[in-house]
Write a protein that holds these residues in place. Structure first.
Motif, short mmCIF file in Angstrom:
data_model
loop_
_atom_site.label_atom_id
_atom_site.label_comp_id
_atom_site.label_asym_id
_atom_site.label_seq_id
_atom_site.Cartn_x
_atom_site.Cartn_y
_atom_site.Cartn_z
N VAL A 126 0.83 -1.29 0.00
CA VAL A 126 -0.02 -0.01 -0.04
C VAL A 126 0.67 1.33 -0.09
CG1 VAL A 126 -1.62 1.16 1.50
CG2 VAL A 126 -2.01 -1.14 1.04
N GLY A 127 1.97 1.05 0.87
CA GLY A 127 2.96 2.43 0.89
C GLY A 127 3.47 2.61 -0.51
N LEU A 128 3.99 1.45 -1.24
CA LEU A 128 4.53 1.66 -2.80
C LEU A 128 3.42 2.35 -3.62
CD1 LEU A 128 6.61 -1.48 -3.18
CD2 LEU A 128 7.33 0.84 -2.95
N ALA A 129 2.29 1.76 -3.35
CA ALA A 129 1.03 2.35 -4.29
C ALA A 129 0.62 3.72 -4.07
CB ALA A 129 -0.03 1.42 -4.17
N GLU A 130 0.66 4.02 -2.79
CA GLU A 130 0.43 5.55 -2.61
C GLU A 130 1.82 6.40 -3.20
OE1 GLU A 130 -1.90 7.27 -0.77
OE2 GLU A 130 -3.02 5.41 -0.67
N TRP A 131 2.75 5.88 -2.98
CA TRP A 131 4.14 6.73 -3.43
C TRP A 131 3.85 6.77 -5.14
CZ3 TRP A 131 9.49 4.20 -4.75
CH2 TRP A 131 10.31 5.03 -5.26
N TRP A 132 3.48 5.87 -5.88
CA TRP A 132 3.31 5.94 -7.14
C TRP A 132 1.92 6.70 -7.76
CZ3 TRP A 132 4.28 -0.01 -7.54
CH2 TRP A 132 5.73 -0.25 -7.27
N GLY A 133 1.26 7.01 -6.52
CA GLY A 133 -0.16 7.65 -6.72
C GLY A 133 -1.44 6.77 -7.16
N TRP A 134 -1.25 5.61 -6.77
CA TRP A 134 -2.49 4.54 -7.06
C TRP A 134 -3.53 4.88 -5.90
CZ3 TRP A 134 0.35 -0.55 -8.54
CH2 TRP A 134 1.30 -0.47 -9.62
N SER A 135 -4.44 4.21 -6.10
CA SER A 135 -5.51 4.15 -5.03
C SER A 135 -5.19 3.23 -3.93
CB SER A 135 -7.01 3.91 -5.54
OG SER A 135 -6.86 2.59 -6.14
#
Length: 580
Positions: free
Chosen positions: A104-113
């Motif tokens: 989830v942290g990686l996804a937030e960094w990439w701008g994903w939901s």
């Protein structure tokens, strides 16, 4: 001549490419699975030439996973699972939660939901069954305590993923996606969905634990008594694939989990070793197709489009999951070596990751780049896993040399676990030893069967009907039809002829003359001691001796000699005779 044969083409080309490239990889001192993955890439849509049917290939790969997990279950038991629950259950749950949070942290960094992050993290948290088992087999650790813990850990992960696959459609809209059309989970309240899933899994476990051990071994024995090797092998495969498919359709669990429990249930049978031997060639062949099918899905362009994404996912899989696993095992007061073994074996992702990623894209939660990143990191992590496992072993050796006192860490818990697993193993080995003892006693007590091969002796033990008699009890009556042949294993009997009585000791047999001639018994046989017999009924006698004509010839020859002796006795010639 039909040319539209995608199934045959996929199998033939997959096995051909995998054999050639697996051999070349081995010659280059690389694991053969690297060659299998390259074979899949060559057969995929991104390379020129033959393009295999990826749908068929993935289904064939699923058969390989089913057979492999079935084979593991044959050498596992419910007692093994209970023995490792103290480390496997908390370890798997903590690893899934922490790895998902990192995703989830990686996804937030990439701008994903948030939904994309959850799917991405879950996909990276669960290891591949096939890869883990291959790693354990290569290091001869499947039956070791560390191997048992790793397999138990994987089973818990699979159960958690079953729940995730059910809950994702129900939560899709809340997480920013959309519910699939016609999905049952979306039409029910979330608590009801969770309760229904847990009920299904519980019902499956109850059937596997309580009903399976009564039905499956009984069925195997019934089939084995037919004497047909192909029918026995067919039954084993039908049970493995049928239980896996049925459990997925009825109870909603994965094929792999259903096959594993099918193997666990069958392991309670005395024929489990024969079932394992019969299914092993298919396990090896179809498990190769798993790696080939993974290679077909690889899109190398993702390495150029999202290099940091692939690298980040790879670090999470190898370093992140490895560290989590190691820390959990050591915090639970188990040895450092076990922690490193589990960490290395689980530092990869596989089949469940592809299913979760595909579902995430279907629900509008995960972008297609996310799916490509998961596939690319899966292939790379699978390729690097042998190196990671070897590195974990080397690190363990270094720690032992650098800090010798570390060997005492977790020693008490490890000894308790090892003792419990040793006791379980002793029970299994005692059962196998008893079976081997019965077969050896068969050939020693009845030399008639000494030249019969082991499988046939095993079949004979299944065909025998045990029978006992008290002193003075009439075992065989003159004038009765010959319904079976008696083998005396303990005690003594007398064959009561008109002018004499012939005593028979253990190792003797009688009743063959009426059986061969189709006539009636010509003498009474009475027990003079407490007797135990093995009875081979007419149908079973004819079936077994039809496959062993030399044995039938020996019995016929003995029956002829006994008939001649009886004729001589009737003429008052002093010669011992035996009737039946």
């Amino acid at each position: 001549m039909h040319h539209d044969v995608p199934l045959i083409a996929t199998i033939a080309v997959s096995f051909g490419f995998a054999a050639i490239l697996g051999y070349l990889a081995d010659r280059l001192q690389l694991p053969p699975l690297v060659g299998y993955l390259l074979a899949g890439i060559l057969m995929g849509p991104i390379t020129p030439g033959f393009v295999a049917d990826t749908g068929l290939a993935s289904q064939l790969a699923e058969i390989g996973v089913i057979l492999l997990m079935f084979g593991v279950g044959l050498h596992f038991s419910a007692r093994d699972l209970l023995a490792v629950r103290g480390v496997a259950i908390p370890g798997a749950i903590v690893q899934i939660l922490v790895a998902t949070l990192l995703g989830v942290g990686l996804a937030e960094w990439w701008g994903w939901s948030l939904g994309a992050g959850i799917v991405f993290g879950l996909s990276l948290s669960v290891a591949s069954t096939v890869v883990l088992l291959k790693a354990l087999e290569e290091r001869n650790l499947v039956n070791a305590a560390s191997g048992r813990v790793a397999v138990g850990w994987l089973i818990v992960e699979d159960l958690a993923m079953v729940l995730a696959l059910v809950l994702l459609p129900a939560l899709a809209e809340l997480l920013g996606g959309h519910a699939p059309s016609g999905a049952h989970g979306a039409a029910m309240p979330l608590p009801l969905t969770i309760a229904l899933t847990l009920l299904q899994v519980g019902a499956f476990a109850a059937m596997a634990i309580f009903l399976g051990p009564k039905v499956v071994p009984w069925l195997l024995i019934r089939v084995a008594r037919t004497g047909s090797r192909e029918l026995f092998t067919l039954t084993v495969l039908a049970l493995a694939l049928g239980i896996a498919f049925g459990s997925a359709q009825i109870f909603g669990v994965s094929f792999a989990l259903g096959a594993f429990f099918a193997g666990v249930v069958m392991s309670e049978s005395s024929l489990s070793h024969r079932a394992a031997a019969d299914s092993l060639p298919l396990q090896n062949a179809f498990s190769v197709l798993f790696f080939v099918s993974v290679g077909m899905l690889f899109d190398p362009s993702i390495l150029l489009r999202q290099p940091l994404g692939v690298l980040s996912a790879l670090l999470l899989i190898i370093v992140g999951k490895g560290v989590i696993s190691f820390v959990v095992v050591t915090l639970l007061r188990y040895p450092i070596g076990m922690g490193l073994t589990v960490a290395g074996g689980l530092a990869q992702i596989g089949e469940f990751s592809f299913i979760l990623a595909g579902l995430g894209v279907t629900l509008g939660l995960l972008p297609t780049d996310g799916q490509d990143i998961i596939l690319a990191s899966a292939i790379i992590s699978i390729t690097l896993n042998p190196i990671v496992c070897a590195g974990a072993e080397a690190l363990h050796g270094y720690i032992q040399r650098r800090w010798p006192q570390s060997a005492r860490h977790g020693h008490a818990n490890f000894d308790l676990l090892n003792d419990e697993l040793d006791n379980i193993r002793a029970i299994t080995e005692a059962r196998e030893h008893q079976h081997q003892l019965e077969m050896r006693e068969l050939s020693e007590t009845f030399p008639l069967f000494a030249n019969v091969d082991e499988n046939s002796q095993e079949e004979l033990l299944l065909l025998f009907r045990p029978k006992s008699a008290l002193p003075g009890e009439r075992v065989m009556r003159k004038g009765d039809r010959g319904g079976g042949m008696y083998f005396l294993s303990a005690g003594a009997v007398e064959v009561q002829l008109p002018d004499d009585a012939i005593r028979l000791e253990p190792g003797a047999f009688f009743g063959e003359m009426a059986l061969l001639s189709g006539g009636r018994r010509n003498a009474d046989v009475v027990a003079v001691d407490f007797c135990h017999f093995f009875v081979l009924e007419r149908r079973d006698f004819n079936m077994f001796t039809a496959k062993h004509p030399a044995l039938r010839q020996m019995v016929s020859e003995m029956a002829r000699e006994r008939t001649e002796m009886n004729v001589m006795r009737q003429k008052r010639v002093p010669s011992p005779g035996i009737a039946s």
